[in-house]
Design a protein around this motif. Structure first.
Motif, PDB file in Angstrom:
ATOM      1  N   ALA A  37      49.648  74.914   6.356  1.00 25.66           N
ATOM      2  CA  ALA A  37      50.070  74.672   4.905  1.00 25.66           C
ATOM      3  C   ALA A  37      50.242  73.270   4.635  1.00 25.66           C
ATOM      4  O   ALA A  37      49.874  72.598   3.600  1.00 25.66           O
ATOM      5  N   LYS A  38      50.933  72.662   5.579  1.00 27.96           N
ATOM      6  CA  LYS A  38      51.460  71.194   5.353  1.00 27.96           C
ATOM      7  C   LYS A  38      50.168  70.218   5.713  1.00 27.96           C
ATOM      8  O   LYS A  38      50.032  69.102   4.880  1.00 27.96           O
ATOM      9  N   GLN A  39      49.550  70.690   6.650  1.00 26.82           N
ATOM     10  CA  GLN A  39      48.268  69.871   6.715  1.00 26.82           C
ATOM     11  C   GLN A  39      47.151  69.926   5.420  1.00 26.82           C
ATOM     12  O   GLN A  39      46.330  68.797   5.297  1.00 26.82           O
ATOM     13  N   SER A  40      47.148  71.137   5.128  1.00 28.73           N
ATOM     14  CA  SER A  40      46.299  71.159   3.898  1.00 28.73           C
ATOM     15  C   SER A  40      46.810  70.604   2.524  1.00 28.73           C
ATOM     16  O   SER A  40      45.860  69.805   1.872  1.00 28.73           O
ATOM     17  N   VAL A  41      47.853  70.206   2.507  1.00 24.73           N
ATOM     18  CA  VAL A  41      48.418  69.417   1.576  1.00 24.73           C
ATOM     19  C   VAL A  41      48.278  67.922   1.703  1.00 24.73           C
ATOM     20  O   VAL A  41      47.750  67.201   0.878  1.00 24.73           O
ATOM     21  N   TYR A  42      48.344  67.499   3.009  1.00 25.36           N
ATOM     22  CA  TYR A  42      47.978  65.995   3.349  1.00 25.36           C
ATOM     23  C   TYR A  42      46.529  65.570   2.976  1.00 25.36           C
ATOM     24  O   TYR A  42      46.209  64.611   2.485  1.00 25.36           O
ATOM     25  N   LYS A  43      45.701  66.817   3.293  1.00 30.23           N
ATOM     26  CA  LYS A  43      44.210  66.665   3.257  1.00 30.23           C
ATOM     27  C   LYS A  43      43.873  66.239   1.791  1.00 30.23           C
ATOM     28  O   LYS A  43      43.175  65.401   1.357  1.00 30.23           O
ATOM     29  N   GLU A  44      44.539  67.136   0.790  1.00 26.44           N
ATOM     30  CA  GLU A  44      44.329  66.912  -0.616  1.00 26.44           C
ATOM     31  C   GLU A  44      45.044  65.612  -1.166  1.00 26.44           C
ATOM     32  O   GLU A  44      44.261  64.751  -1.716  1.00 26.44           O
ATOM     33  N   ILE A  45      46.198  65.092  -0.474  1.00 27.15           N
ATOM     34  CA  ILE A  45      46.655  64.076  -1.118  1.00 27.15           C
ATOM     35  C   ILE A  45      45.783  62.792  -0.594  1.00 27.15           C
ATOM     36  O   ILE A  45      45.308  61.822  -1.399  1.00 27.15           O
ATOM     37  N   GLU A  46      45.029  62.741   0.561  1.00 31.73           N
ATOM     38  CA  GLU A  46      44.418  61.747   1.003  1.00 31.73           C
ATOM     39  C   GLU A  46      43.103  61.582   0.563  1.00 31.73           C
ATOM     40  O   GLU A  46      42.460  60.499   0.483  1.00 31.73           O
ATOM     41  N   LEU A  47      42.702  62.681  -0.138  1.00 27.20           N
ATOM     42  CA  LEU A  47      41.322  62.617  -0.948  1.00 27.20           C
ATOM     43  C   LEU A  47      41.613  61.768  -2.162  1.00 27.20           C
ATOM     44  O   LEU A  47      40.540  61.626  -2.908  1.00 27.20           O
ATOM     45  N   SER A  96      48.039  65.253  12.927  1.00 23.96           N
ATOM     46  CA  SER A  96      46.662  64.955  13.679  1.00 23.96           C
ATOM     47  C   SER A  96      45.447  65.471  13.092  1.00 23.96           C
ATOM     48  O   SER A  96      44.542  64.944  13.737  1.00 23.96           O
ATOM     49  N   GLU A  97      45.401  65.719  11.926  1.00 27.82           N
ATOM     50  CA  GLU A  97      44.142  65.991  11.041  1.00 27.82           C
ATOM     51  C   GLU A  97      43.984  65.115  10.174  1.00 27.82           C
ATOM     52  O   GLU A  97      43.043  65.254   9.303  1.00 27.82           O
ATOM     53  N   MET A  98      44.710  63.934  10.022  1.00 27.76           N
ATOM     54  CA  MET A  98      44.883  62.993   8.636  1.00 27.76           C
ATOM     55  C   MET A  98      43.733  61.871   8.898  1.00 27.76           C
ATOM     56  O   MET A  98      43.595  61.456  10.068  1.00 27.76           O
ATOM     57  N   LYS A  99      43.202  61.458   8.031  1.00 30.27           N
ATOM     58  CA  LYS A  99      42.313  60.045   8.094  1.00 30.27           C
ATOM     59  C   LYS A  99      43.020  58.982   8.299  1.00 30.27           C
ATOM     60  O   LYS A  99      42.700  57.996   9.043  1.00 30.27           O
ATOM     61  N   ASN A 100      44.438  58.696   7.752  1.00 30.49           N
ATOM     62  CA  ASN A 100      45.258  57.602   7.903  1.00 30.49           C
ATOM     63  C   ASN A 100      46.384  58.225   8.416  1.00 30.49           C
ATOM     64  O   ASN A 100      47.564  58.149   7.779  1.00 30.49           O
ATOM     65  N   PRO A 101      46.905  58.391   9.739  1.00 23.22           N
ATOM     66  CA  PRO A 101      47.805  59.026  10.248  1.00 23.22           C
ATOM     67  C   PRO A 101      48.950  58.311  10.144  1.00 23.22           C
ATOM     68  O   PRO A 101      50.081  58.645  10.461  1.00 23.22           O
ATOM     69  N   GLU A 102      48.601  56.846  10.258  1.00 20.32           N
ATOM     70  CA  GLU A 102      49.916  55.885  10.462  1.00 20.32           C
ATOM     71  C   GLU A 102      50.719  56.000   9.302  1.00 20.32           C
ATOM     72  O   GLU A 102      51.947  55.298   9.145  1.00 20.32           O
ATOM     73  N   ARG A 103      50.685  56.448   7.966  1.00 20.97           N
ATOM     74  CA  ARG A 103      51.045  56.603   6.711  1.00 20.97           C
ATOM     75  C   ARG A 103      52.109  57.802   6.931  1.00 20.97           C
ATOM     76  O   ARG A 103      52.994  57.841   5.841  1.00 20.97           O
ATOM     77  N   LEU A 104      52.026  58.583   7.859  1.00 21.79           N
ATOM     78  CA  LEU A 104      52.924  59.710   7.527  1.00 21.79           C
ATOM     79  C   LEU A 104      54.372  59.609   8.503  1.00 21.79           C
ATOM     80  O   LEU A 104      54.209  59.268   9.645  1.00 21.79           O
ATOM     81  N   THR A 105      55.262  60.108   7.915  1.00 24.81           N
ATOM     82  CA  THR A 105      56.587  60.071   9.028  1.00 24.81           C
ATOM     83  C   THR A 105      57.272  61.383   8.384  1.00 24.81           C
ATOM     84  O   THR A 105      57.145  61.968   7.228  1.00 24.81           O
ATOM     85  N   VAL A 106      58.098  61.897   9.233  1.00 25.89           N
ATOM     86  CA  VAL A 106      59.134  62.918   8.778  1.00 25.89           C
ATOM     87  C   VAL A 106      60.512  62.216   8.274  1.00 25.89           C
ATOM     88  O   VAL A 106      60.914  61.275   8.537  1.00 25.89           O
TER      89      VAL A 106
END
Length: 490
Positions: A94-104, A126-136
């Protein structure tokens, strides 16, 4: 310190709503996506609770409240935000699906944070185009009051994003704890889980009820933990010899079979019923709203004591409160053609008497704060006082014209009646937020050299600013009540 004007929150549950409240009350516009039609109503309740708490917690006024908008899609939120806080349920997909839509739909500079309580950031990105932008960014409930937020980067998170994330949260009164190495559940939840696991065994084995376990915490070590944590508490237990003595004395006990920390009781229907029924017996007489408000009231008072003692979370609160109070306009842009607004606050409950009215002493506190702000405006601030001198009040006259109740907002305005050489003569008005006059005060001050403790001339910069204000204010109408004596007819 990095500041932002807009933020997006995906998910408006308990944690998401807490984030929204903290952001909105810090003057940040917040866009929200949550599919629940009840989300606006539940968020409004949390914001109201936060405002109620902040009125008692902070001495300085908050900035103008940010604008809250509920949008129809994640993509709309992504286009309208400088940072995204994801607070959806704890499912990786669910979280990765949100990140995908954000990055688009977002710029490459948009920071994405997750409020997950345990999923590794490397897995999240792990499935993001720009993973460097994500942090917990893992906060604690209620987010609008508890300052801790655990910041954890993944294997591909940039240090720049971590630094900016920490800076953003510091700017809204939080304590970002940067965890440099990934581990499931991070730090705080791993500690909490160990206590929770042991507590479930104690209930399961009929050793203690839920209320008895809570009593053991809130009447004992919980009070110590709130101010000193774990290791500092045990350091004291070691006496003058400190931690080394404590470990040598009690360390061997860790080998005894006291705990079930490596085991989890089976969640049978019987155990679930036992825990639930005991919890209902313990707290069912209070509604959730009542418990939340009581929790907030107690947290506010705990935090204020820690602030006064300059300890633990109180240091974060003091820095935040001070930063709000230091947002004064540049002197060169100050409009001196009218009385200056010098102080504002909401009346906390400890300022009131048995009738709920602000006590006489607090009127003087308000006027003292107004004088302190006027001094800071002309440059007699903390640095000046430490190195040159200060103004001492030599005479005060207060008129009490109206009553004010707990929670009400008030503000003061100040006119310089005389401001030359060593003397500073001020007249303050104290108003309700709706403009009604509450009280007035007249102060006469003398500049003093703190080394000789005698009257002295202010520094050139202070004299210059003071005379600029005075030259404008002496042409204003004389305030009604100026130079009155006690007992003069109204």
């Amino acid at each position: 310190m990095k500041s932002i004007k807009s933020a997006g929150v995906i998910g408006a549950g308990v944690i998401g709503s807490g984030w929204i409240a903290r952001l909105i009350l810090n003057g940040i516009d917040v866009c929200v996506f949550d599919p629940s039609k009840d989300a606006p109503k539940s968020v409004e309740k949390v914001i109201n609770n936060a405002e109620r708490a902040y009125k008692n917690l902070l001495r300085s006024p908050l900035p103008k409240k940010g604008v809250l908008s509920f949008l129809d899609t994640v993509s709309e939120v992504a286009k309208s935000s400088e940072i995204i806080i994801e607070a959806v349920p704890e499912r990786l997909s669910a979280k990765q699906s949100v990140y995908k839509e954000i990055e688009l739909n977002a710029s490459n500079e948009l920071i994405i944070t997750s409020s997950t309580s345990g999923i590794l950031p490397s897995d999240l990105q792990s499935e993001m185009k720009n993973p460097e932008r994500l942090t917990v960014a893992h906060p604690f409930n209620p987010v609008y009051l508890l300052p801790l937020v655990e910041v954890v980067g993944g294997s591909k998170t940039s240090q720049k994003v971590i630094d900016e994330t920490c800076s953003i949260f510091s700017n809204i009164g939080m304590f970002p704890l940067y965890i440099k190495k990934e581990i499931p559940a991070f730090i705080a939840d791993r500690l909490l889980e160990s206590v929770w696991r042991e507590a479930l065994w104690l209930v399961n084995d009929d050793i203690a009820t839920t209320e008895e376990i809570d009593d053991a915490i809130r009447y004992g070590f919980g009070l110590r933990w709130a101010q000193m944590g774990l290791f500092e508490t045990y350091r004291l237990a070691g006496g003058e010899a400190g931690m080394r003595h404590f470990i040598s004395q009690f360390g061997p006990c860790l080998e005894w079979p006291w705990t079930h920390l490596m085991d989890v009781p089976e969640f049978t229907e019987e155990l679930v019923d036992k825990v639930s029924n005991q919890s209902d017996d313990q707290s069912g007489k209070h509604s959730i709203d009542e418990l939340m408000q009581k929790r907030d009231d107690n947290l506010v008072d705990f935090l204020k004591v820690l602030k006064e003692n300059r300890w633990g979370a109180g240091n974060t609160l003091k820095e935040f409160d001070d930063s709000l109070g230091n947002s004064r306009i540049d002197f060169s842009e100050l409009d001196v053609s009218k009385p200056l607004k010098t102080f504002s606050t909401h009346i906390p409950k400890d300022w009131a008497d048995y009738n709920g009215h602000m006590t006489e002493a607090r009127y003087l506190d308000c006027f003292s704060e107004a004088t302190t702000e006027l001094m800071a405006i002309i440059g007699a601030d903390e640095e000046y006082i430490a190195n040159i001198g200060s103004y001492f009040t030599v005479e005060t006259h207060i008129r009490h014209l109206d009553e004010v109740l707990i929670g009400e907002g008030i503000y003061s305005k100040t006119q310089v009646i005389y401001g030359e050489n060593k003397k500073l003569h001020l007249f303050h008005w104290l108003h309700h937020n709706d403009g009604r006059l509450l009280a007035t005060a007249e102060h006469m001050l003398i500049h003093v050299d703190l080394k000789t403790r005698g009257a002295s001339m202010p520094g050139d910069s202070v004299i210059e600013k003071m005379e600029r204000i005075y030259s404008a204010h002496k042409n204003l109408p004389k305030p009604e009540g100026l130079s009155r004596a006690v007992g003069d007819k109204v």
